[in-house]
Design a protein around this motif. Structure first.
Motif, PDB file in Angstrom:
ATOM      1  N   ARG B  78      23.623  55.775 -98.619  1.00  0.00           N
ATOM      2  CA  ARG B  78      22.455  55.879 -99.495  1.00  0.00           C
ATOM      3  C   ARG B  78      22.727  55.360-100.896  1.00  0.00           C
ATOM      4  N   ARG B  79      24.011  55.311-101.274  1.00  0.00           N
ATOM      5  CA  ARG B  79      24.332  54.754-102.598  1.00  0.00           C
ATOM      6  C   ARG B  79      24.053  53.258-102.646  1.00  0.00           C
ATOM      7  N   CYS B  83      15.562  54.009-103.484  1.00  0.00           N
ATOM      8  CA  CYS B  83      14.277  54.378-102.891  1.00  0.00           C
ATOM      9  C   CYS B  83      13.229  54.640-103.961  1.00  0.00           C
ATOM     10  N   PHE B  85       9.035  55.852-104.325  1.00  0.00           N
ATOM     11  CA  PHE B  85       7.951  56.465-103.557  1.00  0.00           C
ATOM     12  C   PHE B  85       6.632  56.426-104.295  1.00  0.00           C
ATOM     13  N   LYS B  89       8.605  61.188-107.428  1.00  0.00           N
ATOM     14  CA  LYS B  89       9.696  62.155-107.264  1.00  0.00           C
ATOM     15  C   LYS B  89      10.587  62.250-108.503  1.00  0.00           C
ATOM     16  N   LEU B  91      11.966  64.368-111.875  1.00  0.00           N
ATOM     17  CA  LEU B  91      12.202  65.774-112.211  1.00  0.00           C
ATOM     18  C   LEU B  91      11.510  66.070-113.541  1.00  0.00           C
ATOM     19  N   ALA B 103      20.864  60.306-111.454  1.00  0.00           N
ATOM     20  CA  ALA B 103      21.235  59.549-110.260  1.00  0.00           C
ATOM     21  C   ALA B 103      22.679  59.080-110.322  1.00  0.00           C
ATOM     22  N   ARG B 150      15.615  54.537-111.776  1.00  0.00           N
ATOM     23  CA  ARG B 150      16.543  55.466-111.124  1.00  0.00           C
ATOM     24  C   ARG B 150      17.066  54.877-109.814  1.00  0.00           C
TER      25      ARG B 150
END
Lengths: 298, 225
Positions: B78-79, B83, B85, B89, B91, B103, B150
């Motif tokens: 995943r690094r 992603c 959206f 998402k 914070l 991140a 991010r």
């Protein structure tokens, strides 16, 4: 690495303060259950110390004069061994008696200083085959007049009663404490589950950007561990503070024909406290581990 | 860079999300995934990220069969994948800077890297002056830029975008697409799900259309339909 540790500590602190009330609840449950375990272990230690001479089925002790000759000592020993009613007998020489004395009075050095091995009587500790009071009495009496014998001391009913009573009390306390420890574990688990719920967005992002499982779990496991340790420390503090009170409730040496009073030695206390610390850590860590593996699927 | 071979994914019961999908996406490509809601676009993206595992078939990302990956290695996969959206998402308790820094921090990047990379990427997405703001002080387009920052701050090989313009007005969407195009020009492979006909028709990039889990069209320099 530096950053990781900073991060874990910061997050743990935030988690703990976010759910103050439930954190306190789990810490107190850990503390109460561990205090109970500790108290029963201390009681057990106190009784064991007070009745040290009467363990392993020993029903009477034949004390010899401190200045008894080797011949006299051997003759009494032979008589004991040859007696068909004696199952086992152990000789405690003056040096061993002194060691035991030192151990029993470890908390009062002035007593130890006042005594030297030469003035302590050597003795035979006797385990008879038949434990009936009358049989034991008549067997013991046979040795009372023998040369070199100073005295024969019998385990009194009181001692047996104390041993039995504390035995069953300890069992009950341990059962209650284990149930409470289970409750504490579930509380820790739930606290951490709530902390994870409160941080579910962060956790989602962390997974997304490739934070490792151990990195995500770290602060939560640490949180459980902190709860367990703090609980154990509270329990230890309470037991330490109440130790004099606790010993005050128990009979004093002069109340009973015993060698020592009901005291808990410093060494024993350290061992009990260390044990409580370990159990506290385990409860916290296991509760947290279950929470993170069940509710933090990656 | 990305290769799917006969990939099938069925959710609980009989909902077919992807059936026998075979496709290859080269390094540096820009690909639109189009199709009606429920056609399997999101599943396609979730499979690449290993948020889901296929029921059948093989998926290669950067030459590795990702279903073969043991679970502790998934974070390292995943690094390499950023992603983005539709719902950003972000914070809400963290500032723009902190959101992007987060991140890097959580994958253990040292502080000096965070201190140099984050301002650079914020500059790149055009938010250099908003570093201290909180997400709810920003417009939708700006929030999406933060989320792209991010996703890209760790310089991933692949950027997956699941309807990144779904919540944005057309003018703002154009800005986001320019940004994604710029990121693609640095050599990053971009896979983007979208319902936005205008964007697909203007950009004229490769289009893969899904219908009830099947790839029904794969067209270079394609249009929405």
């Amino acid at each position: 690495m530096q950053l990781k540790l900073d991060y874990a500590i910061r997050e743990t602190g935030a988690n703990l303060s976010r759910n103050v009330t439930i954190t306190i609840a789990s810490v107190l449950t850990v503390a109460v259950s561990l205090a109970l375990v500790g108290a029963s272990l201390m009681l057990g230690a106190a009784v064991r110390n007070a009745t040290a001479r009467w363990q392993g089925g020993i029903e009477f002790v034949v004390f010899l004069n401190p200045d008894a000759t080797q011949q006299q000592i051997d003759s009494v020993g032979r008589d004991l061994q040859d007696s068909p009613e004696v199952e086992k007998t152990t000789f405690v020489d003056q040096k061993a008696a002194y060691d035991e004395f030192k151990q029993l009075f470890a908390d009062s050095p002035e007593m130890v200083d006042a005594v030297s091995p030469e003035i302590l009587p050597p003795s035979y500790r006797v385990v008879p085959l038949n434990k009936d009071l009358e049989v034991v009495q008549s067997l013991g009496k046979q040795f009372e007049g023998k040369p070199g014998v100073r005295d024969v001391v019998f385990a009194s009913d009181t001692i047996r009663a104390i041993q039995d009573f504390t035995g069953s009390i300890t069992k009950i306390i341990i059962v209650v404490a284990v149930i409470l420890l289970g409750a504490a574990l579930l509380l820790v688990l739930n606290t951490i589950r709530m902390a994870m719920f409160a941080r579910r967005r962060e956790i989602e992002v962390m997974k997304l950007v490739g934070a490792t499982n151990s990195f995500i779990r770290g602060p939560f496991v640490l949180e459980g561990l902190v709860q367990g340790i703090v609980g154990a420390l509270v329990a230890i503090g309470v037991l330490w503070a109440f130790k004099p009170v606790f010993e005050g409730w128990l009979p004093k040496a002069q109340d009973f024909p015993l060698v020592a009073g009901f005291t808990v030695g410093t060494g024993e206390l350290a061992l009990i406290f260390a044990g409580l610390g370990v159990v506290g850590c385990l409860v916290g860590a296991i509760g947290a581990a279950i929470a993170v593996t069940r509710f933090l699927d990656v | 860079m990305i290769k799917l071979e006969h990939v099938t994914k069925t959710y609980k019961g009989s909902v077919v999300a992807l059936s026998d999908a075979t496709v290859e996406i080269a390094k540096g490509e820009f690909v639109f995934l189009v199709g009606a809601s429920g056609s399997g676009k999101s599943t396609f993206i979730r499979l690449l990220n290993r948020e889901e595992s296929p029921d059948g078939g093989v998926i290669y990302v950067a030459g590795k069969d990702i279903n073969d990956l043991s679970s502790w290695k998934v974070p390292f996969l995943r690094r390499n994948i950023g992603c983005v959206f539709q719902d950003f998402k972000l914070l809400t308790t963290k500032t723009v800077f902190e959101n992007v820094a987060f991140a890097l921090e959580v994958i253990g990047r040292p502080r000096n890297v965070v201190q140099t990379q984050v301002p650079a990427i914020l500059e790149l997405v055009g938010l250099g002056d908003k570093a201290g703001n909180f997400p709810n002080e920003l417009s939708g387009g700006e929030q999406q830029r933060v989320s792209i920052a991010r996703a890209f701050v760790n310089r991933p090989l692949i950027l997956l975008a699941d309807e990144p313009t779904g919540n944005l007005d057309p003018a703002t969407s154009v800005g986001i697409m320019r940004l994604l195009d710029r990121i693609n020009k640095t050599g990053t492979t971009v896979v983007m799900c979208t319902h936005d006909r205008g964007i697909v028709d203007t950009m004229r990039r490769r289009v893969i259309e899904l219908d009830r889990g099947a790839i029904v069209r794969d067209q270079a320099r394609g249009v929405y339909e």
